[in-house]
Write a protein that holds these residues in place. Structure first.
Motif, PDB file in Angstrom:
ATOM      1  N   HIS A  97       0.707  -1.413  -0.258  1.00 42.12           N
ATOM      2  CA  HIS A  97       0.440  -0.234   0.257  1.00 42.12           C
ATOM      3  C   HIS A  97       1.026   1.272   0.524  1.00 42.12           C
ATOM      4  O   HIS A  97       0.173   2.098  -0.485  1.00 42.12           O
ATOM      5  CB  HIS A  97      -0.723  -0.134   1.554  1.00 42.12           C
TER       6      HIS A  97
ATOM      7  N   ALA B 205       2.328   3.387  -3.000  1.00 41.87           N
ATOM      8  CA  ALA B 205       0.783   4.104  -3.810  1.00 41.87           C
ATOM      9  C   ALA B 205       1.698   5.488  -3.626  1.00 41.87           C
ATOM     10  O   ALA B 205       0.968   5.758  -4.823  1.00 41.87           O
ATOM     11  CB  ALA B 205      -0.109   3.289  -4.091  1.00 41.87           C
TER      12      ALA B 205
ATOM     13  N   TRP C 205      -4.244  -4.128  -8.944  1.00 38.18           N
ATOM     14  CA  TRP C 205      -3.541  -2.531  -8.923  1.00 38.18           C
ATOM     15  C   TRP C 205      -2.264  -1.950  -8.562  1.00 38.18           C
ATOM     16  O   TRP C 205      -1.882  -1.079  -9.152  1.00 38.18           O
ATOM     17  CB  TRP C 205      -4.321  -2.348  -7.630  1.00 38.18           C
ATOM     18  N   TYR C 206      -1.306  -3.080  -8.003  1.00 40.65           N
ATOM     19  CA  TYR C 206      -0.197  -3.155  -7.244  1.00 40.65           C
ATOM     20  C   TYR C 206       0.786  -2.614  -8.982  1.00 40.65           C
ATOM     21  O   TYR C 206       1.511  -2.225  -8.812  1.00 40.65           O
ATOM     22  CB  TYR C 206       0.337  -4.380  -6.804  1.00 40.65           C
TER      23      TYR C 206
ATOM     24  N   LEU D 243       1.244   0.248 -10.850  1.00 43.92           N
ATOM     25  CA  LEU D 243       1.764   1.075 -10.358  1.00 43.92           C
ATOM     26  C   LEU D 243       3.234   1.298 -11.508  1.00 43.92           C
ATOM     27  O   LEU D 243       4.044   2.267 -11.291  1.00 43.92           O
ATOM     28  CB  LEU D 243       2.467   1.440  -8.868  1.00 43.92           C
TER      29      LEU D 243
ATOM     30  N   HIS E 128      -4.955   3.586  -5.637  1.00 42.54           N
ATOM     31  CA  HIS E 128      -4.026   3.777  -5.424  1.00 42.54           C
ATOM     32  C   HIS E 128      -3.013   5.161  -6.144  1.00 42.54           C
ATOM     33  O   HIS E 128      -2.266   4.844  -5.937  1.00 42.54           O
ATOM     34  CB  HIS E 128      -3.696   2.689  -6.288  1.00 42.54           C
TER      35      HIS E 128
ATOM     36  N   PHE F 141      -6.312   4.133   2.530  1.00 40.85           N
ATOM     37  CA  PHE F 141      -7.501   3.445   2.032  1.00 40.85           C
ATOM     38  C   PHE F 141      -8.706   3.259   2.921  1.00 40.85           C
ATOM     39  O   PHE F 141      -8.450   2.362   3.815  1.00 40.85           O
ATOM     40  CB  PHE F 141      -6.219   2.397   1.580  1.00 40.85           C
TER      41      PHE F 141
ATOM     42  N   TYR G 211      -8.731  -2.656  -1.415  1.00 36.62           N
ATOM     43  CA  TYR G 211      -7.443  -2.456  -1.897  1.00 36.62           C
ATOM     44  C   TYR G 211      -6.630  -3.185  -0.227  1.00 36.62           C
ATOM     45  O   TYR G 211      -7.496  -3.291   0.468  1.00 36.62           O
ATOM     46  CB  TYR G 211      -7.295  -0.851  -1.942  1.00 36.62           C
TER      47      TYR G 211
END
Lengths: 467, 467
Positions: A213, A216, A420-421, A424, B136, B458, B467
């Motif tokens: 997290h 991000a 989502w990771y 990045l 994110h 988040f 997330y």
């Protein structure tokens, strides 16, 4: 008559101060009665004169109260027991010839809160095991007085270091649908609803790391850090494992493994510096009663350059050691193996004789997000090893290449839910690196305390929860 | 040629500095090329000259890059899209006549990380709802750039206030076997073991408050505070409720309700002061784009004395209002009722026209640990109400009398398992008081953001977790 309320921490500062204003204020205090509140640590009275060591909670040191039998209710005061809360009016007197620089001569007093006769914290020394069982009272014992003051000082040292270096503090979530290190040892979070997915739409657990997290945020704010609780559901009944502990996880954008290690070294040295110089009373206590070599060891680390050595070189050193007759519990040293604490301590204590970063570990024994080196076999990871403890910090440069990371995530089976990771790396990604410091272990390191149960306010390990 | 790496935050400070050393350093920078890294916010090029707004993450403001078609790979730079990460070498030039005080004239550059064409954060303005779905990436949008910088600033303001006032920071546990406010709305913590009690020896949950634990520390260290995550398992789908949020819980020994309120007032004013004076760019943004009256309102609170009014007086005011024709959703105002947000806002906005502490609430609507007043009907509680928001802080003097507390705990059915808490009144207890501030709500208050989902990195609410 106006009576000035005073606190121990201020009195000790005032009597040592050379500043004009503070000296003038002290002169004022010496002219009139002062008012102090605190808890009795010891009380001894020979009939004509009595002495109370009062701790008011504001510093490690006690304040000496002196009373004679001319005060009102002398009999009550002379029988006040260890642990009682007192309100005291008295004359502040400097005692430059005595052990303590000042004392307070009692004029009047009030018992604010008496103590029952079964108070478990009597004068005599208690074992840490005994004190662990009275976690609500042990902060009043010297050891824990020192430990929890140091915990406060170290928490502030961490914030200070990162804030001064332009890092932004981020609160990453604790309840999470994913997991940085692979599944298994997490706690589930549930409600009493019949459907376990009903609250958050899917099964959730307590986080083992805020790293994914916080990355991000590094890709928006450059240098960031988390500092918050993390969890492990392992049944590891050791002196170094807890189920709940605080972790610091900085993340640096536009940074590689060398930048990462520079930051780790700076951070650890800053914490040691604060411990040694801002908490001298606590450090003296630890050095005298917990770990005789502590101050010398920390001073040495503070003034040494942290060396760097590859995992491959470390393996060679260990193999050489075995050849020369050194016995490890596991002496079957092979490239690719995960190093045990005995191996790490041998490297830092016997080979380097000081702090050392081991770098470039085999990719198979490290996490998916670590950057693959050009050799295709190792990743840009670093573990900081220090004498007496072994591993203190772990970090890595992160894989910033979309395709490489995607393949690694697919292989690790963790892409689903973490798209989502991977994102990045698709939207303005950059070289970046980070690390994790177990705060409780850092505290063990700077205090010499060797059980994690004795640095947490109310320990959460695999032991039954009492508090 | 040595190229000096620079960051936006330092450049803005340097060009405004009057200090000799900093002016000299700026002169140095102006002589040679500088190196800066960051993310493209906008890029417009008219063929002969181009402008890039680059945000390097170190401050709210962007840096203006200027380039012409003489640079190598001009074509690449002129087509670089919003979101890309750039490494830039250029000349720093002061532009006192322009909107921004300086610009960097690009000499050379490198695209550190390109951006895919489906990047969701294009130049145009996006709704907060849309951005919530890309948590994110939203830290890169102006609103969240400002919000999360403010979150960092407020977290540090909290530590600063309490540390400067001699409070010690305590990490109270998150996994707990008890519950401060009565059971019901907690999350369970479980493992995959078949026996739910096997890990910790009993059923455990996520804490709703660290207060009970931190009281044990106040009775050893005098003034202490927690600042960490807390949890509620309520299905409250409102803009002000979260399942996971950070809370500040100070506890003051040798203190009564008045000391408590003085501390709350000092803390809130300190936070507002930091927001207004240390985050001027962020505050201007909030005031211009989120909440037009924000700065004026905060300035007013900063310079007003917080009034104090009893619950009983508040009920009388509300009854008077109803009599005079004011319509509440609930206009059936009776002594003993729990006040709703509409009632609280009427008191602070219409009656007091400023911040006000309501004190001395009926014991039936407040928690068991609050101190019973001499009237036998009310407890020494205080809620701080502020215009525009309503309740911001809740606190109380704690019941320090052993017998009174024991009876209240037995009545509330919460003594079993909390015997240690009652113990604190038996062994050197003292008058003490404390309060709780919801950190996320404090942040909503100082930013004008009206949904808690938009101040958490988040968010964890009753929404599904993505997330």
């Amino acid at each position: 008559m106006e009576v000035q309320g005073v606190m121990a921490v201020d009195l000790y500062a005032l009597v040592n101060s050379q500043e004009k204003e503070e000296k003038a204020y002290l002169e004022e205090l010496l002219k009139d009665n002062v008012y102090i509140q605190g808890w009795v640590r010891t009380n001894r009275d020979n009939g004509s004169i009595g002495f109370i060591a009062l701790n008011d909670g504001t510093c490690f040191k006690n304040v000496q109260l002196v009373y004679d039998n001319s005060i009102p209710n002398h009999d009550v005061l002379s029988h006040v027991n260890t642990g009682a809360a007192l309100n005291v009016v008295g004359r502040l007197v400097l005692t430059p010839q005595a052990k303590q620089p000042f004392e307070i001569r009692v004029v009047d007093f009030e018992v604010e809160g008496d103590v029952a006769s079964d108070y478990p914290l009597q004068k005599k020394a208690h074992s840490l095991e005994f004190l662990r069982d009275i976690a609500h009272l042990r902060p009043r014992a010297n050891t824990f007085n020192a430990v929890f003051r140091m915990r406060n000082a170290m928490a502030m040292a961490i914030h200070e270091y990162f804030q001064q270096n332009g890092f932004m503090y981020v609160h990453t979530p604790l309840i999470t649908g994913n997991d940085a290190e692979g599944a298994g040892s997490t706690f589930n979070v549930t409600t009493n609803d019949k459907d376990p997915n009903s609250f958050f739409g899917k099964p959730v657990s307590l986080t083992v790391s805020g790293q994914l997290h916080v990355e991000a945020f590094a890709l928006a704010f450059r240098d960031v850090y988390t500092f918050g609780p993390t969890f492990r559901a392992e049944h590891s009944n050791t002196v170094r494992h807890a189920s709940e502990f605080w972790m610091i996880e900085p993340e640096l954008a536009f940074a590689d493994l060398n930048d990462d290690m520079d930051c780790i070294e700076g951070c650890i040295k800053h914490c040691i510096n604060v411990a040694l110089h801002e908490c001298p009373d606590e450090m003296d206590f630890f050095n005298n009663f917990i770990d005789k070599g502590l101050k010398e060891r920390l001073h040495a680390v503070l003034h040494s350059e942290f060396k760097r050595m590859t995992y491959t070189e470390a393996i060679e050193e260990l193999q050489k050691a075995v050849k020369n007759g050194h016995k490890f519990e596991n002496s079957d040293i092979k490239w690719g193996m995960d190093l045990q604490s005995e191996h790490e301590r041998y490297i830092t204590e016997q080979v380097i004789k000081g702090p050392v970063f081991l770098i470039d570990y085999p990719k198979e024994i490290k996490a998916f997000y670590m950057r693959l080196n050009e050799d295709g076999k190792t990743v840009a990871a670093c573990d900081l090893l220090v004498p007496h403890v072994g591993e203190l910090v772990g970090g890595s440069q992160r894989e910033e290449r979309y395709d490489v990371l995607k393949e690694k995530m697919e292989k690790a089976g963790c892409l689903k839910g973490l798209e989502w990771y991977l994102d990045l790396r698709k939207y303005g990604g950059c070289k970046h690196a980070g690390f994790g410091i177990g705060f409780d272990r850092l505290l063990m390191y700077v205090t010499g305390i060797n059980n994690i149960r004795d640095v947490q306010p109310f320990p959460r390990t695999s032991d039954p929860i009492k508090y």
